[in-house]
Design a protein around this motif. Structure first.
Motif, PDB file in Angstrom:
ATOM      1  N   GLU A  81      12.179  76.764  53.755  1.00  0.00           N
ATOM      2  CA  GLU A  81      13.040  77.615  53.034  1.00  0.00           C
ATOM      3  C   GLU A  81      14.644  77.310  53.388  1.00  0.00           C
ATOM      4  N   GLY A  82      15.016  77.301  54.682  1.00  0.00           N
ATOM      5  CA  GLY A  82      16.224  77.293  54.950  1.00  0.00           C
ATOM      6  C   GLY A  82      16.915  78.508  55.391  1.00  0.00           C
ATOM      7  N   GLY A  83      18.110  78.568  56.109  1.00  0.00           N
ATOM      8  CA  GLY A  83      18.664  80.029  56.521  1.00  0.00           C
ATOM      9  C   GLY A  83      17.971  80.443  57.669  1.00  0.00           C
ATOM     10  N   LEU A  84      17.734  81.529  57.906  1.00  0.00           N
ATOM     11  CA  LEU A  84      17.472  82.209  59.007  1.00  0.00           C
ATOM     12  C   LEU A  84      16.010  82.027  59.589  1.00  0.00           C
ATOM     13  N   VAL A  85      14.978  81.994  58.445  1.00  0.00           N
ATOM     14  CA  VAL A  85      13.768  81.885  58.651  1.00  0.00           C
ATOM     15  C   VAL A  85      13.623  80.378  59.297  1.00  0.00           C
ATOM     16  N   ASP A  86      14.491  79.474  58.798  1.00  0.00           N
ATOM     17  CA  ASP A  86      14.251  78.202  59.055  1.00  0.00           C
ATOM     18  C   ASP A  86      14.659  77.904  60.666  1.00  0.00           C
ATOM     19  N   GLU A  87      15.580  78.679  60.937  1.00  0.00           N
ATOM     20  CA  GLU A  87      15.943  78.592  62.453  1.00  0.00           C
ATOM     21  C   GLU A  87      14.868  79.255  63.118  1.00  0.00           C
ATOM     22  N   ILE A  88      14.263  80.383  62.941  1.00  0.00           N
ATOM     23  CA  ILE A  88      12.996  80.846  63.604  1.00  0.00           C
ATOM     24  C   ILE A  88      11.859  80.047  63.666  1.00  0.00           C
ATOM     25  N   LEU A  89      11.493  79.309  62.366  1.00  0.00           N
ATOM     26  CA  LEU A  89      10.562  78.359  62.507  1.00  0.00           C
ATOM     27  C   LEU A  89      10.751  77.316  63.572  1.00  0.00           C
ATOM     28  N   VAL A  90      11.926  76.734  63.447  1.00  0.00           N
ATOM     29  CA  VAL A  90      12.312  75.469  64.187  1.00  0.00           C
ATOM     30  C   VAL A  90      12.209  75.869  65.584  1.00  0.00           C
ATOM     31  N   GLU A  91      12.976  76.994  66.081  1.00  0.00           N
ATOM     32  CA  GLU A  91      12.981  77.495  67.499  1.00  0.00           C
ATOM     33  C   GLU A  91      11.548  77.613  67.810  1.00  0.00           C
ATOM     34  N   ASN A  92      10.723  78.243  67.041  1.00  0.00           N
ATOM     35  CA  ASN A  92       9.214  78.589  67.512  1.00  0.00           C
ATOM     36  C   ASN A  92       8.632  77.280  67.760  1.00  0.00           C
ATOM     37  N   THR A  93       8.680  76.224  66.987  1.00  0.00           N
ATOM     38  CA  THR A  93       8.175  75.113  67.131  1.00  0.00           C
ATOM     39  C   THR A  93       8.575  74.540  68.435  1.00  0.00           C
ATOM     40  N   THR A 676      15.581  68.091  60.196  1.00  0.00           N
ATOM     41  CA  THR A 676      14.380  68.826  61.128  1.00  0.00           C
ATOM     42  C   THR A 676      13.292  68.581  60.322  1.00  0.00           C
ATOM     43  N   ASP A 677      13.232  67.583  59.380  1.00  0.00           N
ATOM     44  CA  ASP A 677      11.874  67.242  58.304  1.00  0.00           C
ATOM     45  C   ASP A 677      11.598  68.661  57.706  1.00  0.00           C
ATOM     46  N   TYR A 678      12.466  69.029  56.534  1.00  0.00           N
ATOM     47  CA  TYR A 678      11.897  70.208  55.760  1.00  0.00           C
ATOM     48  C   TYR A 678      10.515  69.991  55.021  1.00  0.00           C
ATOM     49  N   ASP A 679       9.797  68.875  55.422  1.00  0.00           N
ATOM     50  CA  ASP A 679       8.411  68.783  54.908  1.00  0.00           C
ATOM     51  C   ASP A 679       7.476  69.504  55.825  1.00  0.00           C
ATOM     52  N   HIS A 680       7.998  69.643  57.159  1.00  0.00           N
ATOM     53  CA  HIS A 680       7.039  70.210  58.089  1.00  0.00           C
ATOM     54  C   HIS A 680       6.987  71.597  58.089  1.00  0.00           C
ATOM     55  N   PRO A 681       5.490  72.117  57.844  1.00  0.00           N
ATOM     56  CA  PRO A 681       5.509  73.602  57.490  1.00  0.00           C
ATOM     57  C   PRO A 681       5.673  74.376  58.528  1.00  0.00           C
ATOM     58  N   MET A 682       5.640  73.900  59.819  1.00  0.00           N
ATOM     59  CA  MET A 682       5.761  74.764  61.085  1.00  0.00           C
ATOM     60  C   MET A 682       4.985  76.033  61.242  1.00  0.00           C
ATOM     61  N   GLU A 683       3.777  75.859  60.989  1.00  0.00           N
ATOM     62  CA  GLU A 683       2.903  76.926  60.902  1.00  0.00           C
ATOM     63  C   GLU A 683       3.044  77.838  62.297  1.00  0.00           C
ATOM     64  N   SER A 684       3.339  78.931  62.349  1.00  0.00           N
ATOM     65  CA  SER A 684       3.618  79.488  63.564  1.00  0.00           C
ATOM     66  C   SER A 684       2.565  79.886  64.598  1.00  0.00           C
ATOM     67  N   VAL A 685       1.544  80.325  64.177  1.00  0.00           N
ATOM     68  CA  VAL A 685       0.629  80.680  65.169  1.00  0.00           C
ATOM     69  C   VAL A 685      -0.734  79.937  64.848  1.00  0.00           C
ATOM     70  N   LEU A 686      -1.564  79.521  65.892  1.00  0.00           N
ATOM     71  CA  LEU A 686      -2.982  79.014  65.756  1.00  0.00           C
ATOM     72  C   LEU A 686      -3.004  77.570  65.793  1.00  0.00           C
ATOM     73  N   MET A 687      -2.099  76.916  64.886  1.00  0.00           N
ATOM     74  CA  MET A 687      -2.050  75.455  64.695  1.00  0.00           C
ATOM     75  C   MET A 687      -1.125  74.963  65.648  1.00  0.00           C
TER      76      MET A 687
END
Ligand SMILES: Cc1cc2nc3c(=O)[nH]c(=O)nc-3n(C[C@H](O)[C@H](O)[C@H](O)COP(=O)(O)OP(=O)(O)OC[C@H]3O[C@@H](n4cnc5c(N)ncnc54)[C@H](O)[C@@H]3O)c2cc1C
Length: 756
Positions: A81-93, A676-687
């Motif tokens: 999606e981009g913006g803040l949620v992207d920053e968080i997903l990238v950070e978490n990954t 940062t590969d916008y195709d990568h879903p970066m699932e946040s937990v479990l995976m």
């Protein structure tokens, strides 16, 4: 010492907080909204009734964050999606590639606590709205059970990101709960009463192998007969957490006021399932397993949806309708569930994808009758059917970021949400600047000096072939190479194949019927190639024209007799896709909906997750000249119809891109967007994920001015957007950006440079 004599009844102390914006609900939507608004200078209260942030994404519920990337299982390419949620997903990954929910909680707390403009109230529940008049909220009352404190939260603007819509409900905002009839919006997928009108709640559990036998004595309330769950035979000793999303219940009850009843029923099922796994004798491998965690707070799928000035519907999603006031997008399937949930004989979900991502309009993000209330997350103005898609967390967060930015502009202009519609272009531009992707829109700013710069680079990749030795892989499923082509004649391509017998390989050139989509639903040309034993060089000369500059799909139909040559090299915006199945998102290779539900039929062509997902080892003598330095200012910072990035040549040992002006420019902020590969879903937990930093992402860079002074330097970058605020404005005729290739297999790329 405190000693109190008997008194009359006491009340709790009250604390008044006055801010610019009160956000109720610290789920992912509320968190992304709070940080977005705070970074733009708004004083924000974020009030969350639980001890941690994240809502359904937190370790209390443990859902993995998903959005338009759809587990990489549909045709939405580069759709994170981009913006803040992207920053968080990238950070978490980066910090949590194992998908540990507790670490995810920590990351959210870390992000929020770094924002001085946010007052965070945890364990604090909003329970009353004080109205100035019938349409304006003056303040909210909230109570914290941990410090026995009452809060009065006063602000000119409010965002309801509470999932259940507590602020909207209390303030008297128009809302809906349940499904519209087909006739209301002409939605052919509207469910029947028999299917049910609401999605239920779910509770998850985690199991752990202790390495020694563990016994389990179930509670008296556990489900005693597992056969009451029609699909009980799907349970096994390996699956837990999000994989058991279909332990769902409550779709025939009131999913707000009956939540506690629903929770008990779900506990009954969860402990009954674990009893079955541990004690039925069918799973000897479960001997050493123990229950590590059981959810105490049910994940809520659906409750109130509030009415805005526009209610999104099925056709907006399937037909990908365009909105002048688009501020966000979605791309999860329309995903409805039978109301009887785990006790239903029907499949746990009924999912249908659209051919590409769809826009979400601003008019769905504020209440139509409470004039200072923005809608966030699950509460936005959509029909039940459209909600089937917009409800996922990355989409929910993405729309709430837009509401937060609208609140920023409301404050700056002294407007209420509905009146902001007249300034929607400005809102879109402000969002694009933060990296929020809005399909079809470009960032353009008169303040951006990159727009007037002379741009040059030490090299620009012209992709003629991939260096290095090829990999050989059998063509067991149909494979396609996506290539960005220019309008006009299709160039020739050379591929290589091996075979042990003579066979014929069917190749096809396809494009998307809608430019910007990545569903290859239009055949442009076909070619049959006879493959002989040994190594074959296949020249594909499609006699065809591209109507637009867009991605073409060079498809090789399944032929297990043949091995195709692949390459270990990867390039921004160059991708292979495969016509495979991904059951997790109802992708069975081809979507073939019943005729009368208003969904499209098409094939799925999806990338493979790394370490797979290699490109086909193609050559094209003229070269793909689509990676020019000019791309860094085209206003789009991810691949869409073209790669939209500057990519350096592999041979360029020290890639540099330079922006020059005749007169010195005063620059205070330099914004760099990396891949940062916008195709990568970066699932946040479990995976878990194989990489921490995305392999396309430039890790090291240096920025110099016209005198060679280093303005900024980074050695371990992993984020998409690097927003560099210079300590003092710099006057310079030149910006020199030196980058290192991320690896020997991937050349350096920059998607956008802005100098403001
Ligand atoms: C079982 C299940 C599976 C799902 N699967 C997925 C999936 O795989 N991926 C995905 O992305 N989405 C999934 N979803 C959908 C998604 O989780 C929700 O739609 C999503 O959480 C919406 O985000 P939100 O921030 O709006 O709400 P929430 O995550 O619910 O956050 C709202 C927050 O507000 C707080 N709150 C509520 N009332 C108050 C109050 N009075 N005062 C203060 N705070 C309050 C809540 O405690 C909560 O933390 C699933 C949902 C369920 C239930």
């Amino acid at each position: 010492m405190i000693k109190s004599e008997p008194t009359g009844a006491r009340t709790f102390p009250e604390k008044n907080i006055v801010v610019d914006l009160v956000i109720t609900g610290g789920g992912l939507s509320g968190v992304c909204a709070a940080i977005t608004a705070a970074r733009q200078g708004l004083k924000v209260v974020l009030v969350q009734d639980r001890p941690v942030l994240g809502g359904n994404a937190s370790s209390e519920v443990r859902l993995w964050i998903l959005g338009a990337t759809s587990h990489m299982g549909n045709n939405n390419r580069w759709a994170r999606e981009g913006g803040l949620v992207d920053e968080i997903l990238v950070e978490n990954t980066y910090r949590n590639p194992e998908g540990n929910g507790v670490i995810f909680d920590m990351i959210l707390l870390d992000k929020v606590s770094q924002e001085p403009n946010i007052t965070l109230l945890l364990n604090t529940a909003v329970y009353e709205a004080d109205m100035q008049d019938a349409s304006i909220i003056r303040s909210l009352k909230a109570y914290c059970s941990q410090n026995q404190m009452e809060y009065v939260l006063k602000a000119p603007l409010f965002i309801d990101a509470s999932g259940d819509g507590v602020v909207g409900f209390l303030s008297g905002a128009a809302f809906r709960m349940g499904a519209e009839k087909k006739e209301e919006f002409g939605e052919l997928f509207a469910p029947s009463e028999e299917y049910g009108e609401l999605l239920g709640h779910s509770l998850y559990f985690y199991s752990k192998d202790t390495g020694r036998p563990v016994k389990f004595i179930p509670p008296a309330f556990a489900l005693d007969d597992i056969q009451k769950v029609p699909r009980f035979s799907s349970f096994n000793a390996k699956e837990y957490g999000c994989k058991l999303w279909w332990i769902e219940y409550g779709g025939r009850l009131d999913t707000v006021h009956d939540t506690e009843t629903i929770k008990w029923e779900l506990w009954k099922v969860v402990y009954g399932v674990w009893d079955y796994i541990k004690n039925s004798g069918k799973f000897p491998e479960a001997e050493t397993l123990t229950l590590e965690w059981v959810g105490m707070i049910p994940g809520k799928r659906e409750s109130r949806r509030f009415e805005g000035d526009y209610i999104m519907r099925q056709q907006d999603i399937v037909e990908q309708r365009c909105f002048e006031d688009a501020v966000a997008f979605g791309g999860w399937s329309i995903d409805l569930h039978p109301a009887d949930g785990v006790f239903s004989e029907k499949p746990g979900c009924n999912q249908w994808h659209s051919k590409g991502i769809y826009q979400i309009p601003y008019r769905s993000l504020y209440s139509r009758n409470i004039s200072n209330l923005f809608l966030g997350g699950r509460t936005i103005s959509v029909s039940h059917v459209a909600y089937g898609s917009t409800r996922v967390m990355a989409t929910s967060a993405h729309v709430t970021q837009a509401a937060a930015m609208a609140a920023v502009l409301c404050k700056e202009k002294g407007l209420l949400p509905a009146a902001m519609g007249a300034h929607v272009h400005e809102l879109q531009q402000r969002l694009l600047r933060t990296g929020q992707y809005i399909p079809g829109l470009k960032f353009v700013s008169p303040q951006d000096h990159a727009a007037t710069a002379r741009i040059s680079a030490t090299s620009e990749l012209v992709l003629k072939e991939f260096p290095g030795e090829p990999l050989h892989k059998p063509l067991e499923v149909s494979a396609a190479q996506m290539v960005p082509l220019q309008k006009g004649k299709v160039p020739s391509f050379i591929f290589h194949a091996e075979a042990s017998t003579t066979t014929t390989l069917e190749a096809e050139l396809r494009v998307s019927s809608r430019n910007g989509n990545h569903t290859p639903d239009e055949t442009v040309a076909r070619q049959s190639v006879v493959i002989h034993p040994g190594r074959n060089c296949m020249k594909l000369d499609f006699d065809a024209e591209m109507k637009d500059s867009s991605y073409a799909f060079i498809i090789f139909h399944k032929n297990p007799e043949v091995k195709l040559h692949y390459t270990g090299k990867r390039v921004t915006g160059i991708l292979s896709v495969f016509n495979t199945v991904n059951k997790a998102v109802s992708n069975y290779g081809k979507q073939t909906p019943p005729e009368d539900i208003g969904m499209d039929a098409f094939e799925f062509w999806c990338p493979q997750r790394r370490p797979e997902g290699h490109n086909l080892d193609f050559k094209t003598p003229g070269g793909l000249d689509v990676f020019r330095a000019e791309n860094i200012r085209n206003g789009i910072e991810r691949p869409t119809t073209q790669p939209n990035a500057w990519v350096a040549d592999w041979q360029d040992a020290h890639p540099v891109i330079t922006l020059e002006w005749d007169e010195p420019k005063e620059i205070t902020s330099i914004e760099l967007f990396f891949d940062t590969d916008y195709d990568h879903p970066m699932e946040s937990v479990l995976m878990s994920h194989p990489e921490t930093a995305m392999p396309f992402c430039v890790r090291e860079y240096r920025i110099k001015d016209d005198k060679g002074n280093v303005l900024a330097e980074k050695k371990d970058n992993y984020q998409s957007l690097n927003n560099i605020q210079l300590l003092a404005p710099v006057k310079t005729k030149k910006l020199v950006i030196e980058v290192e290739h991320p690896s020997k297999d991937i050349p350096a790329a920059i998607c956008a440079v802005r100098c403001i």
